[in-house]
Write a protein that holds these residues in place. Structure first.
Motif, PDB file in Angstrom:
ATOM      1  N   ALA A   1      12.064  11.501   5.576  1.00  0.00           N
ATOM      2  CA  ALA A   1      12.567  10.202   6.026  1.00  0.00           C
ATOM      3  C   ALA A   1      14.077  10.225   6.229  1.00  0.00           C
ATOM      4  N   GLY A   2      14.728  11.286   5.804  1.00  0.00           N
ATOM      5  CA  GLY A   2      16.176  11.364   5.925  1.00  0.00           C
ATOM      6  C   GLY A   2      16.880  10.420   4.967  1.00  0.00           C
ATOM      7  N   GLY A   3      16.282  10.192   3.832  1.00  0.00           N
ATOM      8  CA  GLY A   3      16.832   9.269   2.830  1.00  0.00           C
ATOM      9  C   GLY A   3      15.688   8.685   2.027  1.00  0.00           C
ATOM     10  N   ASN A   4      15.856   7.443   1.625  1.00  0.00           N
ATOM     11  CA  ASN A   4      14.813   6.789   0.839  1.00  0.00           C
ATOM     12  C   ASN A   4      13.621   6.454   1.734  1.00  0.00           C
ATOM     13  N   PHE A   5      12.502   7.061   1.435  1.00  0.00           N
ATOM     14  CA  PHE A   5      11.275   6.878   2.218  1.00  0.00           C
ATOM     15  C   PHE A   5      10.906   5.405   2.357  1.00  0.00           C
ATOM     16  N   LEU A   6      10.996   4.670   1.264  1.00  0.00           N
ATOM     17  CA  LEU A   6      10.556   3.271   1.275  1.00  0.00           C
ATOM     18  C   LEU A   6      11.521   2.335   2.000  1.00  0.00           C
ATOM     19  N   ASP A   7      12.675   2.852   2.426  1.00  0.00           N
ATOM     20  CA  ASP A   7      13.593   2.038   3.229  1.00  0.00           C
ATOM     21  C   ASP A   7      13.181   2.003   4.700  1.00  0.00           C
ATOM     22  N   LYS A   8      12.268   2.867   5.075  1.00  0.00           N
ATOM     23  CA  LYS A   8      11.792   2.918   6.458  1.00  0.00           C
ATOM     24  C   LYS A   8      10.805   1.778   6.713  1.00  0.00           C
ATOM     25  N   MET A   9      10.579   1.508   7.983  1.00  0.00           N
ATOM     26  CA  MET A   9       9.571   0.516   8.370  1.00  0.00           C
ATOM     27  C   MET A   9       8.187   1.091   8.062  1.00  0.00           C
ATOM     28  N   PRO A  10       7.232   0.236   7.722  1.00  0.00           N
ATOM     29  CA  PRO A  10       5.896   0.735   7.371  1.00  0.00           C
ATOM     30  C   PRO A  10       5.283   1.679   8.410  1.00  0.00           C
ATOM     31  N   ARG A  11       5.448   1.385   9.683  1.00  0.00           N
ATOM     32  CA  ARG A  11       4.872   2.259  10.723  1.00  0.00           C
ATOM     33  C   ARG A  11       5.499   3.652  10.682  1.00  0.00           C
TER      34      ARG A  11
ATOM     35  N   GLN B   1       0.834  -1.203   0.000  1.00  0.00           N
ATOM     36  CA  GLN B   1       0.000   0.000   0.000  1.00  0.00           C
ATOM     37  C   GLN B   1       0.872   1.257   0.000  1.00  0.00           C
ATOM     38  N   LEU B   2       1.896   1.261   0.845  1.00  0.00           N
ATOM     39  CA  LEU B   2       2.787   2.419   0.932  1.00  0.00           C
ATOM     40  C   LEU B   2       3.551   2.629  -0.373  1.00  0.00           C
ATOM     41  N   GLU B   3       4.026   1.550  -0.968  1.00  0.00           N
ATOM     42  CA  GLU B   3       4.729   1.654  -2.253  1.00  0.00           C
ATOM     43  C   GLU B   3       3.799   2.195  -3.332  1.00  0.00           C
ATOM     44  N   THR B   4       2.579   1.691  -3.356  1.00  0.00           N
ATOM     45  CA  THR B   4       1.606   2.147  -4.350  1.00  0.00           C
ATOM     46  C   THR B   4       1.344   3.638  -4.192  1.00  0.00           C
ATOM     47  N   PHE B   5       1.118   4.064  -2.956  1.00  0.00           N
ATOM     48  CA  PHE B   5       0.839   5.479  -2.719  1.00  0.00           C
ATOM     49  C   PHE B   5       2.053   6.339  -3.075  1.00  0.00           C
ATOM     50  N   PHE B   6       3.221   5.948  -2.593  1.00  0.00           N
ATOM     51  CA  PHE B   6       4.437   6.728  -2.853  1.00  0.00           C
ATOM     52  C   PHE B   6       4.697   6.867  -4.351  1.00  0.00           C
ATOM     53  N   ASN B   7       4.608   5.765  -5.072  1.00  0.00           N
ATOM     54  CA  ASN B   7       4.889   5.786  -6.511  1.00  0.00           C
ATOM     55  C   ASN B   7       3.838   6.549  -7.308  1.00  0.00           C
ATOM     56  N   ALA B   8       2.671   6.777  -6.711  1.00  0.00           N
ATOM     57  CA  ALA B   8       1.600   7.501  -7.392  1.00  0.00           C
ATOM     58  C   ALA B   8       1.720   9.013  -7.222  1.00  0.00           C
ATOM     59  N   LEU B   9       2.607   9.441  -6.342  1.00  0.00           N
ATOM     60  CA  LEU B   9       2.740  10.868  -6.049  1.00  0.00           C
ATOM     61  C   LEU B   9       3.568  11.590  -7.101  1.00  0.00           C
ATOM     62  N   ASN B  10       3.361  12.898  -7.180  1.00  0.00           N
ATOM     63  CA  ASN B  10       4.213  13.695  -8.060  1.00  0.00           C
ATOM     64  C   ASN B  10       5.615  13.754  -7.452  1.00  0.00           C
ATOM     65  N   SER B  11       6.587  14.133  -8.252  1.00  0.00           N
ATOM     66  CA  SER B  11       7.983  14.090  -7.799  1.00  0.00           C
ATOM     67  C   SER B  11       8.242  15.031  -6.623  1.00  0.00           C
ATOM     68  N   LYS B  12       7.545  16.148  -6.571  1.00  0.00           N
ATOM     69  CA  LYS B  12       7.726  17.093  -5.463  1.00  0.00           C
ATOM     70  C   LYS B  12       7.326  16.445  -4.136  1.00  0.00           C
ATOM     71  N   ASP B  13       6.199  15.753  -4.130  1.00  0.00           N
ATOM     72  CA  ASP B  13       5.749  15.108  -2.896  1.00  0.00           C
ATOM     73  C   ASP B  13       6.609  13.888  -2.556  1.00  0.00           C
ATOM     74  N   GLN B  14       7.093  13.178  -3.570  1.00  0.00           N
ATOM     75  CA  GLN B  14       8.023  12.073  -3.306  1.00  0.00           C
ATOM     76  C   GLN B  14       9.305  12.608  -2.669  1.00  0.00           C
ATOM     77  N   ASP B  15       9.828  13.695  -3.223  1.00  0.00           N
ATOM     78  CA  ASP B  15      11.040  14.301  -2.661  1.00  0.00           C
ATOM     79  C   ASP B  15      10.815  14.756  -1.223  1.00  0.00           C
ATOM     80  N   SER B  16       9.649  15.298  -0.970  1.00  0.00           N
ATOM     81  CA  SER B  16       9.321  15.763   0.375  1.00  0.00           C
ATOM     82  C   SER B  16       9.297  14.593   1.368  1.00  0.00           C
ATOM     83  N   LEU B  17       8.724  13.470   0.954  1.00  0.00           N
ATOM     84  CA  LEU B  17       8.698  12.292   1.834  1.00  0.00           C
ATOM     85  C   LEU B  17      10.107  11.739   2.044  1.00  0.00           C
ATOM     86  N   ASN B  18      10.897  11.697   0.977  1.00  0.00           N
ATOM     87  CA  ASN B  18      12.281  11.228   1.113  1.00  0.00           C
ATOM     88  C   ASN B  18      13.059  12.129   2.066  1.00  0.00           C
ATOM     89  N   SER B  19      12.833  13.413   1.957  1.00  0.00           N
ATOM     90  CA  SER B  19      13.508  14.366   2.834  1.00  0.00           C
ATOM     91  C   SER B  19      13.082  14.161   4.286  1.00  0.00           C
TER      92      SER B  19
END
Length: 165
Positions: free
Chosen positions: A105-115, A85-103
């Motif tokens: 998360a202090g790195g790759n957002f999807l490397d974090k635990m789901p919680r 679910q998290l991967e689906t949502f993240f990959n569906a976002l525009n690049s600005k919002d993906q960058d914001s989540l990565n920021s």
């Protein structure tokens, strides 16, 4: 047993029509309920909507997150793992919002635990919601034109003339 009395409307009518002693376990009840209220075609359609989710061009992060959660709630038996679910949502976002989540998360957002990912999304969603509230400012039309350029003063006079018409 009080459980049957917790049903209302169509679900209660459905349960009353079930043959006596046809439901022995919770899994039996869930299976029959899903088959009745979520036929395969509806489930397939809802799962496809979740899988093909995309943030709309004019949609804020918060709006996209709310819409995605609504899709998940519409199909509670979708079977997608939390990570999927998290991967689906993240990959569906525009690049600005993906960058914001990565920021955030202090790195790759999807490397974090789901919680942790969910906490970041919820936090970002709340912050954006507060920022997206419209701000209305009152503009005084009686300000002096001294100290502003002649072009701005002329523009101000034109706007005033339009407002008075």
């Amino acid at each position: 047993m009080l459980f049957p009395f917790s049903f209302e409307g169509a679900t209660r009518i459905w349960l009353e029509k079930e043959l006596p002693r046809s439901i022995f376990t919770w899994d039996d009840l869930v299976s029959k309920f899903i088959n009745q209220f979520f036929p395969l075609s509806k489930t397939t359609n809802l799962r496809n909507e979740i899988t093909n989710f995309q943030q709309r061009f004019d949609e804020s992060f918060s709006e996209a997150w709310d819409r995605f959660k609504d899709l998940l709630r519409a199909c509670p038996h979708h079977g997608f793992s939390e990570l999927h679910q998290l991967e689906t949502f993240f990959n569906a976002l525009n690049s600005k919002d993906q960058d914001s989540l990565n920021s955030a998360a202090g790195g790759n957002f999807l490397d974090k635990m789901p919680r942790e990912c969910l906490a970041i999304i919820e936090s970002k969603s709340k912050v954006r919601y507060l920022r997206n509230k419209p701000v209305v400012a009152k503009v005084s039309m009686n300000t002096s034109t001294s100290g502003i350029s002649p072009d701005v003063a002329e523009l101000k006079d034109m706007v005033n003339a339009l407002l008075l018409d």
